[in-house]
Enzyme design. Structure first.
Site, mmCIF file in Angstrom:
data_model
loop_
_atom_site.group_PDB
_atom_site.id
_atom_site.type_symbol
_atom_site.label_atom_id
_atom_site.label_comp_id
_atom_site.label_asym_id
_atom_site.label_seq_id
_atom_site.Cartn_x
_atom_site.Cartn_y
_atom_site.Cartn_z
ATOM 1 N N HIS A 9 45.317 28.968 49.305
ATOM 2 C CA HIS A 9 46.582 28.230 49.407
ATOM 3 C C HIS A 9 47.168 28.360 50.813
ATOM 4 O O HIS A 9 46.454 28.554 51.771
ATOM 5 C CB HIS A 9 47.539 28.674 48.295
ATOM 6 C CG HIS A 9 46.895 28.583 46.946
ATOM 7 N ND1 HIS A 9 46.762 27.393 46.262
ATOM 8 C CD2 HIS A 9 46.293 29.532 46.180
ATOM 9 C CE1 HIS A 9 46.112 27.618 45.122
ATOM 10 N NE2 HIS A 9 45.824 28.905 45.053
ATOM 11 N N GLU A 23 51.376 33.438 45.543
ATOM 12 C CA GLU A 23 49.959 33.708 45.746
ATOM 13 C C GLU A 23 49.568 33.622 47.218
ATOM 14 O O GLU A 23 48.800 34.446 47.724
ATOM 15 C CB GLU A 23 49.119 32.727 44.921
ATOM 16 C CG GLU A 23 47.622 32.944 45.042
ATOM 17 C CD GLU A 23 46.817 31.986 44.186
ATOM 18 O OE1 GLU A 23 45.583 32.114 44.171
ATOM 19 O OE2 GLU A 23 47.426 31.105 43.542
ATOM 20 N N HIS A 85 41.962 34.809 45.959
ATOM 21 C CA HIS A 85 43.029 34.179 45.188
ATOM 22 C C HIS A 85 43.688 35.187 44.246
ATOM 23 O O HIS A 85 43.236 36.322 44.104
ATOM 24 C CB HIS A 85 42.463 33.017 44.356
ATOM 25 C CG HIS A 85 42.145 31.806 45.163
ATOM 26 N ND1 HIS A 85 42.906 30.665 45.145
ATOM 27 C CD2 HIS A 85 41.138 31.566 46.038
ATOM 28 C CE1 HIS A 85 42.394 29.758 45.964
ATOM 29 N NE2 HIS A 85 41.316 30.289 46.520
ATOM 30 N N GLU A 146 39.484 36.474 42.061
ATOM 31 C CA GLU A 146 40.799 36.316 41.417
ATOM 32 C C GLU A 146 41.350 37.716 41.181
ATOM 33 O O GLU A 146 40.822 38.483 40.382
ATOM 34 C CB GLU A 146 40.675 35.567 40.096
ATOM 35 C CG GLU A 146 40.236 34.118 40.229
ATOM 36 C CD GLU A 146 41.396 33.177 40.599
ATOM 37 O OE1 GLU A 146 42.482 33.673 40.963
ATOM 38 O OE2 GLU A 146 41.207 31.951 40.495
#
Length: 254
Positions: A9, A23, A85, A146
């Protein structure tokens, strides 16, 4: 060895949010620390972004900036692509995504995941196949980690802790070193002969230049309260980029 490190992001795209966290901030923090660790171990590391912006500065163009991440990896002919992430959706734990099994991407994922799980006593969600653009379109092995669930109160409490984010950076580094067949140097004593301390993430490029000129020494970023990390204070010499000076007995202000 060469790696493309992709903080998920950025800029217009905050990614998942929860409990006052975004995030994009967590992934950047982990990746800036991880880059220093990898380069200390001789792994050339390309970042897709080093600040709060969309790769390629393509604000609002999700497809375009995702392709920019892929193009950076391809243009630099890296040996591994690693996207970092934070998950969301009410679950918990650590997970690594790949585009397919039975290849070097799965090998890398299997070597990184156990370290991530150990880094904060996380639950393991395993290695999973998902059809993600940055995994599917890269020609080199590619993984996407993740790291906890930002909308889970227990996971968010861990992610809010700078020490946990540092531990996740170390965990990524250990797994990536294993994948490349490089011995990870415990403790990094040599790295702390000299350290560089940044006032904010905006000082990153200047700090990187200083770090390289000092043998790829450790690079630290002050947390939001601008305190000095304990590990930075343990260095024999501390080079301060930005403001202010510290109580370190041998600091130099640039």
């Amino acid at each position: 060895m060469k790696l493309c490190l992709d903080p998920g992001h950025g800029g217009y795209d905050s990614g998942a949010i929860g409990f006052g966290l975004q995030e994009k901030d967590i992934t950047l923090d982990i990746c800036l620390q991880l880059k220093t660790l990898l380069e200390y171990h001789g792994i050339v590391t390309i970042l897709t972004r080093d600040g709060d912006y969309a790769p390629g500065h393509l604000e609002g163009n999700l497809n375009g900036e995702l392709w920019t991440r892929v193009k950076l990896a391809e243009q630099n002919a890296v040996d591994l692509f690693c996207s970092v992430h934070v998950n969301a959706g009410g679950g918990t734990g650590e997970q690594v995504l790949v585009s397919e099994l039975d290849g070097n991407a799965q090998k890398a994922a299997n070597q990184v995941l156990p370290y991530l799980v150990q880094a904060g006593g996380w639950a393991s969600r395993g290695v999973t196949v998902q059809n993600v653009l940055v995994l599917r379109e890269t020609s080199m092995p590619a993984i996407l980690t993740e790291n906890g669930f930002i909308d889970n109160s227990a996971d968010a409490a861990k992610l809010k802790d700078p020490n946990v984010r540092k531990a996740l950076a170390v965990a990524h580094a250990r797994g990536i070193c294993d994948y490349f067949g490089i011995q990870y140097l415990e403790g990094g004593r040599d790295m702390l002969e000299v350290a560089v301390l940044l006032y904010t993430k905006e000082d990153y490029w200047a700090g990187t230049d200083v770090s390289v000129k000092n043998g790829n020494c450790a690079l630290f970023i002050r947390p939001d309260d601008h305190s000095v990390p304990k590990d930075a204070m343990s260095a024999k010499k501390l080079i301060v980029v930005g403001w202010p000076t510290t109580n370190h007995p041998n600091d130099v202000l640039l």
